[in-house]
Design an enzyme around this catalytic site. Structure first.
Site, mmCIF file in Angstrom:
data_model
loop_
_atom_site.group_PDB
_atom_site.id
_atom_site.type_symbol
_atom_site.label_atom_id
_atom_site.label_comp_id
_atom_site.label_asym_id
_atom_site.label_seq_id
_atom_site.Cartn_x
_atom_site.Cartn_y
_atom_site.Cartn_z
ATOM 1 N N TYR A 113 42.123 48.124 46.298
ATOM 2 C CA TYR A 113 42.187 47.368 44.977
ATOM 3 C C TYR A 113 42.868 46.015 45.287
ATOM 4 O O TYR A 113 42.515 45.039 44.871
ATOM 5 C CB TYR A 113 43.036 48.182 44.067
ATOM 6 C CG TYR A 113 43.499 47.558 42.642
ATOM 7 C CD1 TYR A 113 42.339 47.633 42.014
ATOM 8 C CD2 TYR A 113 44.592 46.975 42.358
ATOM 9 C CE1 TYR A 113 42.432 46.828 40.468
ATOM 10 C CE2 TYR A 113 44.880 46.511 41.063
ATOM 11 C CZ TYR A 113 43.770 46.305 40.234
ATOM 12 O OH TYR A 113 43.911 45.769 39.043
ATOM 13 N N SER A 165 44.980 40.412 39.591
ATOM 14 C CA SER A 165 45.996 41.229 39.532
ATOM 15 C C SER A 165 47.360 40.951 40.469
ATOM 16 O O SER A 165 47.064 40.234 41.548
ATOM 17 C CB SER A 165 45.653 42.786 39.905
ATOM 18 O OG SER A 165 46.873 43.674 40.209
#
Length: 267
Positions: free
Chosen positions: A142, A129
């Site tokens: 995350y 990501s």
């Protein structure tokens, strides 16, 4: 001979888009799902796999190899989102996120590498990501799990290069998928010191996903990587400003970059 591709988390979102695109291009595609019997509209077969369960990982890999006789491309796509103030995020949820986003992909790579070394060929694509390139407020866990996968990929790539195996990262920005519905949200607690800033940031994150790009962009990027005989270490796919934010982090002083992020999230 058509390449055999295994995609974790292939029943929805980015994984489903990648699988459908590669299937259309003539690849032999296997996706995975924790409950494949519940998925009725997949154009490629799904095998049972839970990235938090080592036995299911090894069973799924063995099944694909027994059917196809080889395994050319593995796409570590299964992942889960998590949001919340770190102070108020339950430790069990933090561990579950790392089990899914970090330890699971490691277990998948350990399971497939013996086959790839025996073939003297193979490609592993880890879906990370753009959030993994920076610590984002209320997405600390995350960001950390995806950033850790980026670094593991860099190291492992050098360890297996002599065996004819390539490993690369693809970092997506925001795409219009159902990831927000499966994300763990630490609750916005009435009266908490974080109630207002976290609540506002959570709304902004959901809006970014809802207005995100078409996941077919990721499918096309992955297809190009598979065709590349010498893939790069890192790829970024997303809106210009999302990708440019990584460049800014490299060139701006730390506190200037931090201030920019805080202004963006209105903190």
């Amino acid at each position: 001979m058509s390449k055999v591709v295994l995609i974790t988390g292939g029943s929805s979102g980015i994984g489903k888009s990648i699988g459908a695109f590669l299937h259309q291009k003539g690849f032999v595609v296997y996706g995975t799902s924790r409950n494949p019997e519940r998925v009725l509209n997949s154009v490629f077969p799904l095998v049972t796999l839970d990235v938090r369960d080592a036995d299911s990982i090894h069973a799924a890999v063995a099944k694909v190899i027994s059917i196809s006789g080889r395994l050319d491309v593995v796409i570590n796509n299964a992942g889960v989102g998590i949001t919340g103030p770190l102070e108020e995020t339950p430790m069990q949820e933090i561990k579950n996120n790392f089990d899914t986003n970090f330890f699971g992909p490691i277990e998948v790579m350990q399971a497939v590498l013996p086959q790839m070394r025996a073939q003297q060929s193979g490609l592993i694509i880890n879906i990370t990501s753009i959030a993994g390139y920076m610590g984002l407020p209320y997405r600390s866990v995350y960001s950390a799990s995806k950033g850790a996968l980026e670094l593991i990929t860099e190291a492992l790539r050098m360890e297996v290069k002599s065996f004819g195996v390539d490993i690369t990262n693809v970092a997506p920005g925001d795409f219009a998928t159902n990831i927000a519905s499966g994300r763990y949200h630490a609750p916005v607690v009435d009266g908490s010191a974080y109630e207002i800033p976290y609540g506002n940031t959570l709304k902004m994150m959901d809006e970014h996903v809802d207005s995100g790009g078409n996941p077919n962009e990721m499918a096309e990027a992955v297809y190009g990587i598979i065709l590349n005989p010498s893939p790069n270490i890192h790829y970024k796919v997303g809106a210009f400003m999302q990708k440019f934010s990584i460049v800014l982090k490299r060139i701006l002083p730390d506190k200037v970059y931090e201030k920019m992020l805080m202004n963006h999230f209105k903190l």
